[in-house]
Each structure stands twice: as structure tokens, then as C-alpha cells.
Design a protein around this motif. Structure first.
Motif: not given
Length: 133
Positions: A14-29
Motif C-alpha cells: 500500500d505504501t508503494q502505490k502512487p497517489v491516484e486522482y480520479m473524477e467523480a460526480e456528486v450524486i447527493q449534496a
């Protein structure tokens, strides 16, 4: 012993995994926030697994303005009031204003956001809104 070795191996992985950025959508505020990662229409992430950066929340900040104050659309004075101030202009001078500003920045349904998985993969942090030009 086998379980301990597996746990240590997983933590190392887990410590060797690079940071991953992802898109997401707000389904409920908020307050019952739910998001859906892009590319995975079936997985809805509930508020219990979400961490928010301050930029995507309603929050207050202390401010100090210096100069000659000219409030347009509100009042300038010693009274504490909530105003819809349209503009504030500052000229150099010896006046100052201590106050608080409230940012109304809470996420809204349908917004596209940038998220990252926290180490361990069990929680997601919402970093900011996505903007493209």
C-alpha cells in the motif's frame, strides 16, 4: 505468524502505490453526501467513506482589511450585522476592519469533483471541483 506476514506485506504494498486522482460526480449534496467515481456507475460512495477539503465546504475565515473602507451595498460602522456587500474598496490609510467572511462553497448535486483514494483504499478525499476552459 502467517497472518502477521500477510499484514506487513499488504502495508508495504500500500505504501508503494502512487497517489491516484480520479473524477467523480456528486450524486447527493451534503449533509448526506454521496459520490460516484467516473467509469464505475454502480459504485456509490457514502459520506462515511468521504473526507472533504475545506475548499468544498461552507466555512468561515477571520479577516483583517486595512485602509479607508467604502462599502457599497452594505454598511460600514461599528455594528455587527450580516450584509450582502456588493463591493469593498480599500485606499491606503490608517483605518482597519476586523471581521469574518463566510464562504458558501458546499458541494451541489451534479458537480464534477477531483478525488483521491487515501492510503489503505478505504476512504476518499474530495480535493476540489473540476473546472475546464
Amino acid at each position: 505468524m502467517k497472518s502477521l506476514i500477510q499484514t506487513i506485506a499488504k502495508q508495504q504494498s500500500d505504501t508503494q502505490k502512487p497517489v491516484e486522482y480520479m473524477e467523480a460526480e456528486v450524486i447527493q449534496a451534503p449533509p448526506d453526501l454521496k459520490i460516484r467515481l467516473k467509469g464505475n456507475d454502480k459504485l456509490i460512495i457514502p459520506k462515511e467513506l468521504i473526507v472533504l477539503s475545506e475548499y468544498v465546504t461552507n466555512h468561515r475565515r477571520q479577516i483583517k482589511l486595512t485602509g479607508k473602507l467604502d462599502f457599497s451595498g452594505g454598511t460600514a460602522g461599528g455594528n455587527t450585522r450580516t450584509e450582502n456587500i456588493v463591493s469593498v474598496s480599500l485606499d491606503k490609510g490608517d483605518a482597519f476592519f476586523d471581521g469574518e467572511i463566510e464562504f458558501m462553497n458546499e458541494l451541489q448535486e451534479g458537480e464534477i469533483i477531483i478525488v483521491s483514494r487515501l492510503q489503505g483504499g478505504q476512504k476518499f478525499i474530495i480535493l476540489d471541483r473540476q473546472r475546464t476552459y
